[in-house]
Design an enzyme around this catalytic site. Structure first.
Site: not given
Ligand code: SF4
Length: 368
Positions: A93-94, A97, A106, A110, A113, A115, A275, A312, A319
């Site tokens: 994206r940048y 990097r 994971c 979360c 999340c 993603r 997000d 973002d 960002k």
């Molecule tokens: S935010 Fe998403 S990618 Fe990061 S640890 Fe939690 S579930 Fe996994």
């Protein structure tokens, strides 16, 4: 503590048996768990107060029926990773990097999340062929100065596999910085083993670890010791946190989190505005609330504790810091941490922003 808390909880039935269902009906929990991955490690389960309906740790990890409600503005790819993915596993994206998304798993999942549509157990990671193509892209792109290992959580990999990837990256001359984003020191501190720490160190390169932590209670003695193992081995640590309604959107909790991080020798780096991930509206705050929180922190906690509050931009535009802004009237007036306003004289050397090399780009982010 029930016996189930000795292992990672993955299903609605296991949550109920462990007493972590928070009174939700089993059917609703099962529907959420079949839509979005669930994992609560023993270290996280230990932190949850089962009888507190507003427990900030539970809000982050225990599924909630509201996750099944998708708002119109929410998006499966809220920060636009796909638009900047030249090959599988890379987000460029940048200019200087890239993200290298090694795995889609994971230790914990979360509920907010960004993603969440991509991560989950059994979703695997990059195949050997895809990893080879991703590394070839990095090798062939001399502008890439920094590689950010992410996912999922790259520290779910064994030290042996991680070491192999780090060695491949370490052999690329133009790559100088290897940054790993992880929740592992909090979610499963025992996994930060001496072998894993060794795997992250690469001769001639600077390795950084960025810890994702959102509440001061996450920084248990075991989590602090895990971070100390990394830092004592010469790996600097930064943190990123997500501003979450009912978790850390008050001055006392956020101050305690930021101070605890600095006490652990971890520099707070980003406070992310949450997000627009599907089914996460109940965990998001408004930007104005985030700015008010940052204003309250300014001058009241040490500068060492201050993260950048960033958003973002949906669509993949990168960002941007989102304030608050202390400069008014074209930079002639500046506000101090008590809200008092002060005049500041104009500079005798006014240069056009383009003279500083800050040319604006139409489609690629210029952000931090
Ligand atoms: S935010 Fe998403 S990618 Fe990061 S640890 Fe939690 S579930 Fe996994």
């Amino acid at each position: 503590m029930t016996a189930l808390k000795e292992k990672t909880l993955h299903s609605a039935a296991e949550l109920v048996e462990a007493g972590l269902d928070r009174g939700a009906d089993l059917g609703a929990l099962q529907r959420v768990a079949s839509r979005y991955a669930v994992a609560i490690t023993p270290a996280i389960a230990e932190l949850i107060a089962p009888t507190d309906p507003d427990d900030p740790i539970a809000r982050q990890f225990v599924p909630d029926a509201r996750e099944l409600v998708k708002q119109e503005q929410e998006n499966a790819d809220p920060i636009g990773d796909d638009a900047h993915s030249p090959v599988e596993g890379i987000v460029h994206r940048y200019p200087d990097r890239v993200l290298l998304k090694l795995v889609n798993a994971c230790a914990v999942y979360c509920r907010f999340c960004f993603r969440r549509e991509m991560v989950g157990p059994g979703r695997g990671g990059l195949s050997p062929k895809a990893l080879a193509a991703a590394l070839a892209y990095i090798r062939a792109t001399p502008e890439i100065w920094e590689v950010i290992l992410t996912g999922g959580d790259p520290l779910v990999l064994s030290p042996r596999r991680l070491k192999a990837v780090m060695a491949e990256l370490g052999a690329i001359d133009h790559v100088k910085i290897l940054r790993v984003h992880t929740r592992m020191p909090v979610a499963a501190p025992e996994r930060i083993s001496p072998a894993l720490v060794r795997a992250l160190r690469v001769p001639g390169k600077a390795s950084y670890v960025v810890l994702h932590a959102n509440h001061p209670r996450e920084l248990t003695a075991a989590a602090r010791a895990a971070c100390a193992r990394l830092i004592d081995a010469g790996i600097p640590m930064l943190s990123q946190s997500v501003l979450l309604h009912g978790v850390n959107d008050d001055v006392a909790t956020m101050s305690a989190l930021l101070r605890a991080l600095v006490e652990c020798r971890i520099k707070p780096y980003y406070l992310h505005h949450a997000d627009l991930a599907p089914g996460t509206a109940h965990l998001r705050t408004g930007i104005a609330e985030g700015q008010a929180l940052m204003r309250a922190l300014h001058g009241r906690v040490s500068g060492l504790c201050q993260p950048a509050y960033v958003l973002d931009i949906p669509g993949g535009f990168g960002k941007s810091p989102i304030g608050p802004n202390y400069l008014n009237e074209g930079g002639a007036v500046i506000e101090d941490f008590n809200g008092r306003r002060h005049c500041y004289p104009p500079s005798p050397h006014i240069r056009h922003p383009e003279a500083l090399g800050a040319k604006r780009r139409a489609s690629k982010g210029d952000g931090p």
